[in-house]
Scaffold this motif. Structure first.
Motif, PDB file in Angstrom:
ATOM      1  N   LEU A  56      87.294 105.620   3.343  1.00  0.00           N
ATOM      2  CA  LEU A  56      86.607 104.385   2.962  1.00  0.00           C
ATOM      3  C   LEU A  56      85.335 104.689   2.162  1.00  0.00           C
ATOM      4  O   LEU A  56      84.987 103.960   1.230  1.00  0.00           O
ATOM      5  CB  LEU A  56      86.256 103.578   4.210  1.00  0.00           C
TER       6      LEU A  56
ATOM      7  N   GLU B 131      86.387 105.732  -1.362  1.00  0.00           N
ATOM      8  CA  GLU B 131      86.872 104.578  -2.141  1.00  0.00           C
ATOM      9  C   GLU B 131      85.759 103.595  -2.471  1.00  0.00           C
ATOM     10  O   GLU B 131      85.980 102.640  -3.227  1.00  0.00           O
ATOM     11  CB  GLU B 131      87.978 103.847  -1.361  1.00  0.00           C
TER      12      GLU B 131
ATOM     13  N   LEU C 260      84.308 101.547  -0.311  1.00  0.00           N
ATOM     14  CA  LEU C 260      84.362 100.350   0.525  1.00  0.00           C
ATOM     15  C   LEU C 260      83.322 100.406   1.645  1.00  0.00           C
ATOM     16  O   LEU C 260      82.867  99.370   2.123  1.00  0.00           O
ATOM     17  CB  LEU C 260      85.762 100.184   1.139  1.00  0.00           C
TER      18      LEU C 260
ATOM     19  N   ILE D 105      86.630  95.771  -4.875  1.00  0.00           N
ATOM     20  CA  ILE D 105      87.998  96.093  -4.441  1.00  0.00           C
ATOM     21  C   ILE D 105      89.002  95.987  -5.581  1.00  0.00           C
ATOM     22  O   ILE D 105      90.206  96.188  -5.365  1.00  0.00           O
ATOM     23  CB  ILE D 105      88.432  95.186  -3.277  1.00  0.00           C
TER      24      ILE D 105
ATOM     25  N   LYS E 251      91.806  98.764  -6.262  1.00  0.00           N
ATOM     26  CA  LYS E 251      91.921  99.643  -5.101  1.00  0.00           C
ATOM     27  C   LYS E 251      92.981  99.095  -4.144  1.00  0.00           C
ATOM     28  O   LYS E 251      93.017  97.892  -3.887  1.00  0.00           O
ATOM     29  CB  LYS E 251      90.584  99.768  -4.379  1.00  0.00           C
ATOM     30  N   TYR E 252      93.816  99.984  -3.631  1.00  0.00           N
ATOM     31  CA  TYR E 252      94.903  99.619  -2.708  1.00  0.00           C
ATOM     32  C   TYR E 252      95.746  98.478  -3.314  1.00  0.00           C
ATOM     33  O   TYR E 252      95.781  97.369  -2.781  1.00  0.00           O
ATOM     34  CB  TYR E 252      94.342  99.199  -1.348  1.00  0.00           C
TER      35      TYR E 252
ATOM     36  N   MET F 107      94.284  98.218   3.439  1.00  0.00           N
ATOM     37  CA  MET F 107      92.836  98.186   3.258  1.00  0.00           C
ATOM     38  C   MET F 107      92.162  97.377   4.366  1.00  0.00           C
ATOM     39  O   MET F 107      91.161  97.814   4.949  1.00  0.00           O
ATOM     40  CB  MET F 107      92.494  97.583   1.884  1.00  0.00           C
TER      41      MET F 107
END
Length: 834
Positions: free
Chosen positions: A504, A507, A509, A606, A609-610, A619
């Motif tokens: 996380l 990424e 997040l 986001i 992402k994912y 996520m």
């Protein structure tokens, strides 16, 4: 302040709390009056609980006795929860998030600053080591991933030899030119003096006249300086200017800070000693008193066997371990009392048979009485009633423990305020007895079985029916669990929390929160709130009101697990206001004051992402799993209007801003009372979002306004001093606060930063700051106009709480508002079906 002083503070606070609990119970018993009276009652309780909360927090932070701190902590959490309950009561009564207590503060002779809800220091103090370790791990992950590389200074520019020689020659010629200019100036001054002396004919000045002239100039200068000092002293005496040493830290304050640091060291030492004593004293009791306790329990149970045999003719059935064993029978009872209970239960059975016939006759009469009472009950239901408190029993229990143990306890032997061994012995005796009772129950069950075989010649068969029932229930339970596991299966069961945390962070997040204190959010109390509401004008809240709401809804529940579990649950919070009013700062302040992790699920963050439906599910799962394991946590959704767009702009379609729109309601449903996770959204354009879906996700909506005059005045002073500025009489802060109407905190900070450069800060001793310098920097920015503020007001009036408030102002009530909402929902459902 010594231990005696803090013990006295605790005693006074407990007495105030005791009287407040008595008053509250009296007010509950009284019949409700008007709405104004009810609000004044709630507000008075709220303010008094805040004062008690403040004193208890100071006492808990400074008292070094470990057992006293345990009790203070229990009462402190109870008072904290009670404040949140009263706040919830006032919101439901007034249908507004912001309240104004001007008249009540005057009656209680309190200042608005005393109304500020403090943040307990133990939120961060008790987990400081964990937070430091987490910060190190986060910084290391950021360095390894390259997301937070330190900026490398570029190497010095190499210069050719010819260019370097030219630069040196230019500098040398400039130096020689400056020296020649000074020399020529010196010659010119000498020639000028010579010509002046020749013109005057070298006239000798009168010594008396010269002395008189010097005296006049000196006396005038001295009188001007004296008058200036007298004027400043008069302004300080009148309270219009602060004292000269107001902002200087005195030696007493420095010494008090050192003592406070030393007391924290003593607290940790006494706490460690107390924990060690809990183990050692229990072991000692086990050796010295354990055999006696075991023997007494066995004698007590044998006597019960014999008495039951003599009274009923049969030996009793021994309670199972799941039922509590012998503790279920002998809990706070002697064997004689147990026998009396058996006789009393037989007598009650006979009485119950006789009463059955009488109850049937009374039922018919009660039906007729109920019909007459229905109308009265309806009227009573419509009248306001204070909802029952979850925290008052804990407060009363703590108060009674204080009265029984600590109020009149002689502590002359315990000057250092270490642990009290006698209290530990009393506590550990009970634990030891319960542990020994389990062993004794196993022995006595076998002994009872042997007695039955020897005396009654009974053979006990296993209760097959009970076992079958238990087996069936277990099978059903297993099936139910399997169903739940299929629904809420762990997508990352084979991975550690450390690996999920690292993913996380990489990424982007999970981000590092800025270290910002909530006290840095500068504001002032709204002094016209009550006056405006009396003339039916809804005032804009002040920045101090916003800060208090963030404390009540965000910081206090996240900081204390006990409060979060029992207090009115707030899972989500929306901060709406113009750009630059400090919404992001408040989010970071919540994390800094509670030590919470910050997850950034903004639409911009986001994007990309994912990808896909499975990626989105993964996520959300990762964020929730890590947030639960490392709670408290804050999930921040910046520019949350993008998640709830009415119509996505063409420029943002590739970003898919509405990915989380369906997931957020599901996340809220998954959050339990013991999950200290708060979803915080920030928006500067809430009008672009679908209002219904936005209000469905965010339980509490806080309108963050532009600062008013009082807040701007305080803000200018604070920001200028923070950037190294010195405030003198030449700098008119009132003028700056007046002309900056409509500008936000961000605008003020940007203007001060651009003016107070390093060079300008160094020039202040000979060139003080003036207001005109900040005007140019401020005028280059665009302010928040009144129309934009009105649009925020109109938008808030369309929210559920805003609608109820508008109905109440128009002469309606909450019931009408709820009926309208229900009708609207039914109509929508019927339309969808059609």
């Amino acid at each position: 302040m010594s231990n005696i002083m803090y013990n006295q503070m605790w005693r006074q606070t407990q007495e105030a709390l005791n009287s407040l609990i008595d008053k509250e119970s009296q007010k509950r018993a009284e019949p409700p009056r008007g709405e104004v009276f009810i609000f004044q009652m709630l507000a008075t309780f709220y303010i008094k609980y805040v004062q008690i909360f403040r004193n208890l927090e100071d006492a808990y932070d400074q008292v070094v006795h470990p057992q006293k701190r345990t009790l203070i902590r229990k009462v402190l959490d109870g008072v904290m929860g009670r404040i949140l309950e009263l706040k919830n009561e006032m919101v439901e009564l007034e249908l507004a998030e912001f309240h104004y207590f001007d008249s009540i503060l005057q009656d209680l002779k309190l200042t608005p600053q005393q109304l500020d809800v403090p943040i307990p220091k133990y939120f961060l103090k008790e987990k400081m080591e964990v937070l430091k370790e987490r910060e190190k791990v986060l910084a290391q992950i950021l360095v390894d991933s390259g997301a937070h590389r330190p900026q490398v200074k570029s190497p010095a520019r190499t210069m050719p030899l010819e260019e370097a020689v030219k630069v040196i020659q230019t500098a040398e010629r400039a130096r020689q030119g400056r020296l020649r200019a000074l020399f020529m100036k010196h010659i010119f001054l000498q020639e000028f003096k010579g010509t002046q002396s020749r013109i005057l004919g070298q006239k000798v000045a009168d010594v008396g006249t010269a002395a008189l002239r010097i005296q006049k100039v000196w006396r005038g200068f001295r009188q001007c300086r004296k008058t200036k000092l007298e004027r400043e002293e008069e302004m300080v005496f009148l309270g219009m200017h602060p004292p000269h040493l107001l902002h200087e830290v005195s030696d007493a304050i420095i010494q008090a800070q050192k003592v406070a640091c030393l007391r924290s060291v003593v607290q940790n030492k006494h706490e460690n000693d107390y924990r060690e004593a809990l183990v050692t004293i229990k072991d000692e009791l086990k050796l010295t008193e354990g055999p006696d306790i075991k023997e007494n329990l066995q004698d007590q149970i044998r006597r019960w066997f014999i008495e039951c045999r003599s009274l009923t003719g049969n030996f009793p059935e021994y309670p199972e371990a799941e039922e509590g064993g012998s503790a279920a029978i002998f809990s706070n009872k002697t064997p004689q009392q147990v026998i009396d209970d058996i006789i009393a239960s037989q007598e009650e059975e006979d009485k119950n048979k006789k009463k059955k016939n009488k109850t049937e006759e009374k039922k018919a009469k009660k039906k007729e009485e109920k019909k007459g009472k229905k109308e009265k009950d309806k009227e009573e239901e419509e009248a306001w009633k204070m909802s029952p408190s979850v925290f008052l029993p804990a407060i009363e229990e703590g108060n009674s423990v204080y009265k029984d143990f600590w109020k009149n306890r002689d502590e002359s032997w315990n000057f250092a305020q270490g642990y009290d061994p006698e209290l530990i012995k009393e506590e550990k005796r009970k634990e030891l007895e319960s542990e020994i009772r389990v062993q004794v129950d196993e022995l006595m069950r076998q002994e009872l079985k042997n007695l039955k075989l020897a005396v009654n010649r009974e053979k006990e068969l296993p209760a097959k029916g009970k076992k079958k029932k238990g087996g069936k229930n277990k099978k059903k339970g297993k099936k139910g669990r399997k169903g739940r596991k299929e629904k809420d299966r762990d997508l990352t069961a084979d991975r550690t929390i450390e690996s999920l945390y690292k993913e996380l962070v990489e990424e982007g997040l999970l981000v590092q929160a800025r270290k910002v204190s909530l006290s840095d959010y500068i504001g002032e109390y709204s002094y016209l709130g009550t006056t405006l509401r009396q003339v039916a004008v809804e005032p804009m809240p002040s920045l101090l009101d916003v800060r208090q709401l963030v404390t009540l809804y965000g910081i206090l529940p996240l900081g204390s697990a006990e409060v979060h579990e029992k207090a009115p649950l707030v899972k989500s919070l929306l901060l709406a206001g113009p750009s630059g009013v400090g919404k992001k700062m408040l989010v970071h302040a919540i994390c800094s004051e509670t030590g919470a992790n910050l997850f950034n699920l903004s639409a911009d963050n986001i994007a990309g992402k994912y990808p896909g439906k499975n990626g989105l599910q993964m996520m959300v799962h990762l964020v929730l799993k890590v947030a639960r394991q490392l709670q408290p946590s804050v999930v921040w959704i910046g520019d949350t209007e993008k998640t709830f767009y009415r119509k996505v702009p063409s420029a943002e379609r590739m970003m898919e801003p509405k990915r989380l729109k369906k997931q957020l309601p599901r996340i809220l449903k998954l959050l339990r009372p013991d999950d200290r996770i708060l979803i915080v959204g920030t928006t500067c354009r809430p009008f672009d979002a679908e209002l219904q879906s936005l209000c469905r996700v965010y339980q509490k909506i806080i309108l963050v306004p532009r600062p008013d005059y009082a807040s701007r005045y305080v803000l200018w002073r604070h920001v200028i001093q923070r950037f190294g500025g010195v405030i003198t009489n030449t700098l008119n802060i009132s003028c700056l606060a007046k002309i900056s109407d409509g500008f936000t905190q961000g605008h003020v900070v940007q203007a001060v930063r651009s003016v107070l450069t390093d060079r300008r800060v160094r020039q202040q001793p000979r060139k003080p700051l003036v207001a005109v310098e900040f005007v140019a920097a401020l005028s280059s920015q665009s302010p928040v106009y009144q129309e934009e503020e009105d649009s925020f007001k109109n938008w808030y009036a369309k929210t559920p709480l805003g609608k109820k408030r508008a109905l109440a102002l128009q002469g309606g009530n909450v019931g009408k508002a709820k009926d309208k909402e229900k009708k609207g929902k039914k109509g929508k459902k019927e339309r969808k079906k059609k």
